[in-house]
Design a protein around this motif. Structure first.
Motif, PDB file in Angstrom:
ATOM      1  N   GLY A 270       0.806  -1.224   0.000  1.00  0.00           N
ATOM      2  CA  GLY A 270       0.000   0.000   0.000  1.00  0.00           C
ATOM      3  C   GLY A 270       0.834   1.266   0.000  1.00  0.00           C
ATOM      4  O   GLY A 270       0.303   2.367   0.205  1.00  0.00           O
ATOM      5  N   LEU A 271       2.145   1.143  -0.245  1.00  0.00           N
ATOM      6  CA  LEU A 271       2.999   2.326  -0.329  1.00  0.00           C
ATOM      7  C   LEU A 271       2.946   2.868  -1.754  1.00  0.00           C
ATOM      8  O   LEU A 271       2.682   2.118  -2.690  1.00  0.00           O
ATOM      9  CB  LEU A 271       4.440   1.951   0.035  1.00  0.00           C
ATOM     10  CG  LEU A 271       4.620   1.427   1.452  1.00  0.00           C
ATOM     11  CD1 LEU A 271       5.918   0.643   1.569  1.00  0.00           C
ATOM     12  CD2 LEU A 271       4.630   2.577   2.436  1.00  0.00           C
ATOM     13  N   LEU A 272       3.217   4.155  -1.909  1.00  0.00           N
ATOM     14  CA  LEU A 272       3.184   4.840  -3.200  1.00  0.00           C
ATOM     15  C   LEU A 272       1.923   4.434  -3.984  1.00  0.00           C
ATOM     16  O   LEU A 272       2.013   3.928  -5.104  1.00  0.00           O
ATOM     17  CB  LEU A 272       4.441   4.515  -4.026  1.00  0.00           C
ATOM     18  CG  LEU A 272       5.783   4.659  -3.309  1.00  0.00           C
ATOM     19  CD1 LEU A 272       6.920   4.216  -4.208  1.00  0.00           C
ATOM     20  CD2 LEU A 272       6.017   6.095  -2.862  1.00  0.00           C
ATOM     21  N   PRO A 273       0.728   4.612  -3.379  1.00  0.00           N
ATOM     22  CA  PRO A 273      -0.492   4.112  -4.025  1.00  0.00           C
ATOM     23  C   PRO A 273      -0.791   4.859  -5.319  1.00  0.00           C
ATOM     24  O   PRO A 273      -0.379   6.010  -5.486  1.00  0.00           O
ATOM     25  CB  PRO A 273      -1.572   4.390  -2.979  1.00  0.00           C
ATOM     26  CG  PRO A 273      -1.037   5.511  -2.158  1.00  0.00           C
ATOM     27  CD  PRO A 273       0.452   5.361  -2.150  1.00  0.00           C
ATOM     28  N   ALA A 274      -1.485   4.176  -6.214  1.00  0.00           N
ATOM     29  CA  ALA A 274      -1.830   4.770  -7.508  1.00  0.00           C
ATOM     30  C   ALA A 274      -2.575   6.083  -7.274  1.00  0.00           C
ATOM     31  O   ALA A 274      -3.333   6.208  -6.318  1.00  0.00           O
ATOM     32  CB  ALA A 274      -2.706   3.798  -8.277  1.00  0.00           C
ATOM     33  N   PRO A 275      -2.318   7.081  -8.155  1.00  0.00           N
ATOM     34  CA  PRO A 275      -2.894   8.404  -7.909  1.00  0.00           C
ATOM     35  C   PRO A 275      -4.413   8.393  -7.917  1.00  0.00           C
ATOM     36  O   PRO A 275      -5.030   8.149  -8.943  1.00  0.00           O
ATOM     37  CB  PRO A 275      -2.342   9.252  -9.059  1.00  0.00           C
ATOM     38  CG  PRO A 275      -1.821   8.302 -10.052  1.00  0.00           C
ATOM     39  CD  PRO A 275      -1.495   7.036  -9.350  1.00  0.00           C
ATOM     40  N   THR A 276      -4.996   8.582  -6.773  1.00  0.00           N
ATOM     41  CA  THR A 276      -6.446   8.732  -6.690  1.00  0.00           C
ATOM     42  C   THR A 276      -6.723  10.124  -6.125  1.00  0.00           C
ATOM     43  O   THR A 276      -6.868  11.072  -6.872  1.00  0.00           O
ATOM     44  CB  THR A 276      -7.061   7.634  -5.808  1.00  0.00           C
ATOM     45  OG1 THR A 276      -6.254   7.484  -4.631  1.00  0.00           O
ATOM     46  CG2 THR A 276      -7.126   6.322  -6.545  1.00  0.00           C
ATOM     47  N   ARG A 277      -6.745  10.219  -4.809  1.00  0.00           N
ATOM     48  CA  ARG A 277      -6.894  11.544  -4.190  1.00  0.00           C
ATOM     49  C   ARG A 277      -5.553  11.925  -3.607  1.00  0.00           C
ATOM     50  O   ARG A 277      -4.975  11.174  -2.838  1.00  0.00           O
ATOM     51  CB  ARG A 277      -7.941  11.481  -3.085  1.00  0.00           C
ATOM     52  CG  ARG A 277      -9.344  11.385  -3.616  1.00  0.00           C
ATOM     53  CD  ARG A 277     -10.323  11.380  -2.467  1.00  0.00           C
ATOM     54  NE  ARG A 277     -10.188  12.584  -1.641  1.00  0.00           N
ATOM     55  CZ  ARG A 277     -10.776  12.725  -0.470  1.00  0.00           C
ATOM     56  NH1 ARG A 277     -11.496  11.759   0.023  1.00  0.00           N
ATOM     57  NH2 ARG A 277     -10.635  13.841   0.219  1.00  0.00           N
ATOM     58  N   ARG A 278      -5.057  13.079  -3.997  1.00  0.00           N
ATOM     59  CA  ARG A 278      -3.802  13.497  -3.389  1.00  0.00           C
ATOM     60  C   ARG A 278      -3.752  15.009  -3.270  1.00  0.00           C
ATOM     61  O   ARG A 278      -4.313  15.724  -4.098  1.00  0.00           O
ATOM     62  CB  ARG A 278      -2.598  12.963  -4.146  1.00  0.00           C
ATOM     63  CG  ARG A 278      -2.605  13.217  -5.631  1.00  0.00           C
ATOM     64  CD  ARG A 278      -1.478  12.420  -6.255  1.00  0.00           C
ATOM     65  NE  ARG A 278      -1.358  12.676  -7.671  1.00  0.00           N
ATOM     66  CZ  ARG A 278      -0.497  12.047  -8.456  1.00  0.00           C
ATOM     67  NH1 ARG A 278       0.300  11.144  -7.971  1.00  0.00           N
ATOM     68  NH2 ARG A 278      -0.437  12.342  -9.732  1.00  0.00           N
ATOM     69  N   SER A 279      -3.083  15.440  -2.232  1.00  0.00           N
ATOM     70  CA  SER A 279      -2.981  16.863  -1.978  1.00  0.00           C
ATOM     71  C   SER A 279      -1.507  17.255  -2.118  1.00  0.00           C
ATOM     72  O   SER A 279      -0.666  16.794  -1.343  1.00  0.00           O
ATOM     73  CB  SER A 279      -3.481  17.150  -0.558  1.00  0.00           C
ATOM     74  OG  SER A 279      -2.919  18.348  -0.084  1.00  0.00           O
ATOM     75  N   TRP A 280      -1.215  18.054  -3.123  1.00  0.00           N
ATOM     76  CA  TRP A 280       0.188  18.405  -3.379  1.00  0.00           C
ATOM     77  C   TRP A 280       0.757  19.295  -2.281  1.00  0.00           C
ATOM     78  O   TRP A 280       1.962  19.351  -2.103  1.00  0.00           O
ATOM     79  CB  TRP A 280       0.339  19.082  -4.740  1.00  0.00           C
ATOM     80  CG  TRP A 280       0.118  18.117  -5.850  1.00  0.00           C
ATOM     81  CD1 TRP A 280      -1.007  17.967  -6.584  1.00  0.00           C
ATOM     82  CD2 TRP A 280       1.036  17.108  -6.306  1.00  0.00           C
ATOM     83  NE1 TRP A 280      -0.857  16.940  -7.479  1.00  0.00           N
ATOM     84  CE2 TRP A 280       0.394  16.407  -7.334  1.00  0.00           C
ATOM     85  CE3 TRP A 280       2.333  16.748  -5.953  1.00  0.00           C
ATOM     86  CZ2 TRP A 280       1.003  15.360  -8.011  1.00  0.00           C
ATOM     87  CZ3 TRP A 280       2.949  15.703  -6.625  1.00  0.00           C
ATOM     88  CH2 TRP A 280       2.281  15.015  -7.646  1.00  0.00           C
ATOM     89  N   SER A 281      -0.119  19.993  -1.566  1.00  0.00           N
ATOM     90  CA  SER A 281       0.413  20.865  -0.508  1.00  0.00           C
ATOM     91  C   SER A 281       0.559  20.114   0.803  1.00  0.00           C
ATOM     92  O   SER A 281       1.137  20.636   1.742  1.00  0.00           O
ATOM     93  CB  SER A 281      -0.511  22.060  -0.311  1.00  0.00           C
ATOM     94  OG  SER A 281      -1.806  21.599   0.026  1.00  0.00           O
TER      95      SER A 281
END
Ligand SMILES: [Zn+2]
Length: 503
Positions: free
Chosen positions: A155-166
């Motif tokens: 579950g590390l580096l999960p596929a981009p779903t929801r992410r907050s760049w800040s």
């Protein structure tokens, strides 16, 4: 004053310690780890590249099949030296543990064909020279593929779903650092002359070692001292919590390498970023500067590190809104406004960031801080590019950063340090030291156990990653293993201390 997106850093005494105490059940004993390795499928996958030995040459068939040496290589990480590992494999109970794993993965016939005990140190040294070192590059590539696959499974580096760049999460980032493994010997010359007897003495010198500054690249680290050893750059990723780290890649840094540690680290980081879509960025120390940040930011990822202490404030531009004039400067990695004081002097005041914007075009990415400029006439908004130093052709004529002489990637960070977000993420960089200290302690005498960069490169990778607690299999019942396992006569090798550090 409007809120800053990244928040104000919290004073040291207010930070809560997130780590839970280690429990007795967290312990993984030597015999359990040997069993883990024997059962770990990836070791056999790694060994599969050793199988296709080119050219049928007449001669005595090798005493052991090649996968035995992949197992030996991995087991050596537990024992700390090839001598102890070979010694342990002479024990029928330990050897049978390995055979159990071989039976499971390669079948009972394969396990029956093996000799009654494991390979000796002599066998190992021959295999290292003739089998492993010639395939070091393939071994590295396979190791990196397997390690990344293991990280994704956890579950590390999960596929981009929801992410907050800040505000990325720890498991969406990779952390890297350079470490110096102490040279196996302290000699730097192959011969010395005894001044009294005139005797010429021979010394074994490690060709990969040189005097290295340790801890010299981090601006906040004052503990730099010289160590004779060879340097490696290592990248890992982890969840918060114990037994969650996966080492992803590593590389030896030759002492005359152009660009040094930073160049090697950038290559490794970019390789991981290209392979893992879910990786949002890189945590590193002050060894990576603006030119490296530029490369990572253009790939659309974050570089989170500390601003170099030597950078001086630089004028950026004056924004004019109506009758207002606001002078913008870069300082400590972010945009400041120059405020004039009553006594005729001026001071720089950080401007709050309202939003971190990431824009992509076909070939590159751009990053912006949406700033709020406080003013008696009402708040102004201003968008300032960060993280990338533009070159001629990327902006209107004469307006690119290269033409104006402003090294933007060096002076303006995507996530400025001295903020709450940076503070909480940068702990992940410091945490890599725990992995290195565990690596050092795993080696016999806490020194490198091989001579030369190639043989040393076989020591560094850590396979297998520890299983997650809920994935552990129950151990089969078996009599207590024999006395050689009880290594209380080797004080450096005692394990209990490892329990207090994160793995
Ligand atoms: Zn104004």
């Amino acid at each position: 004053m409007p809120e800053d997106l990244f928040g104000a850093p919290r004073p040291r005494h207010c930070r809560k310690k997130a780590a839970r105490r280690t429990l007795e059940t967290d312990l993984r004993t030597v015999s359990q780890r040997i069993w883990d390795i024997a059962q770990f499928e990836d070791v056999y996958r790694l060994a599969s590249i050793l199988e296709n030995v080119p050219g049928p040459r007449a001669g005595r068939p090798p005493a052991y099949p090649p996968y035995i040496y992949a197992l030996f290589l991995t087991l050596r990480g537990i024992h700390g030296s090839a001598r102890y590992c070979a010694g342990d494999l002479q024990n029928p109970t330990v050897w049978n543990t390995l055979r159990d794993g071989i039976t499971r993965h390669l079948g009972p016939d394969e396990a029956r064909r093996l000799p009654a005990t494991g390979p000796t140190r002599h066998h190992w040294q021959h295999a290292q020279r003739a089998l492993l070192i010639p395939r070091l590059e393939q071994l590295n590539e396979t190791f990196e593929d397997l390690a990344l696959a293991q990280a994704l499974r956890q579950g590390l580096l999960p596929a981009p779903t929801r992410r907050s760049w800040s505000n990325p999460q720890r498991h969406q980032l990779i952390a890297g650092d350079g470490t110096v493994a102490k040279s196996p010997t302290l000699s730097t010359t192959p011969y010395s002359l005894d001044p009294i007897t005139g005797e010429i003495r021979r010394h074994r010198v490690d060709p990969a070692s040189s005097w290295q500054k340790e801890g010299g690249t981090d601006p906040d680290d004052n503990t730099n001292h010289a160590v004779l050893g060879s340097k490696f750059v290592v990248f890992s990723t982890r969840h918060r919590g114990y037994f969650r780290r996966v080492f992803l890649s590593y590389r030896h840094v030759p002492h005359d390498h152009p660009g040094g540690e930073a160049a090697v680290a950038l290559d490794l980081a970019c390789a991981i970023l290209d392979a893992a879509d879910g990786c949002m960025g890189v945590l590193y120390d002050g060894a990576l500067r603006g030119m490296h940040r530029d490369v990572i930011a253009r790939r659309g990822r974050l570089l989170i590190n500390k601003q170099h202490k030597g950078t001086k404030p630089r004028y950026i531009r004056t924004i004019g809104v109506g009758r207002c004039r606001h002078e913008l400067w870069s300082n400590a990695g972010r945009v400041h406004e120059r405020c004039f004081l009553d006594d005729g002097t001026s001071t720089l005041r950080p401007l709050p960031v309202r939003k971190l914007e990431r824009r992509s075009s076909t070939h590159t990415h751009r990053w912006y801080h949406l700033l709020t400029v406080p003013c008696p006439r009402g708040l102004h908004e201003h968008r300032e590019a960060v993280g990338v130093t533009t070159t001629p052709g990327e902006r209107d004529d004469g307006h690119s950063d290269t033409e104006t002489g402003f090294h933007r990637a060096e002076h303006l960070l995507q996530i400025p340090d001295d903020t709450a977000v940076h503070q909480s993420l940068y702990g992940g960089r410091e945490d890599t030291e725990a992995g290195f200290s565990q690596f050092d302690r795993s080696l016999w005498n806490q020194r490198m156990i091989a001579f030369g960069a190639e043989a040393q490169s076989l020591v560094v990778p850590r396979l297998p990653p520890r299983p997650k607690r809920h994935q552990r299999r129950p151990l089969p019942r078996r009599p207590h293993l024999h006395r050689r396992r009880n290594r209380s006569h080797r004080p450096q090798q005692q394990r209990p201390k490892a329990l207090t550090t994160k793995h």
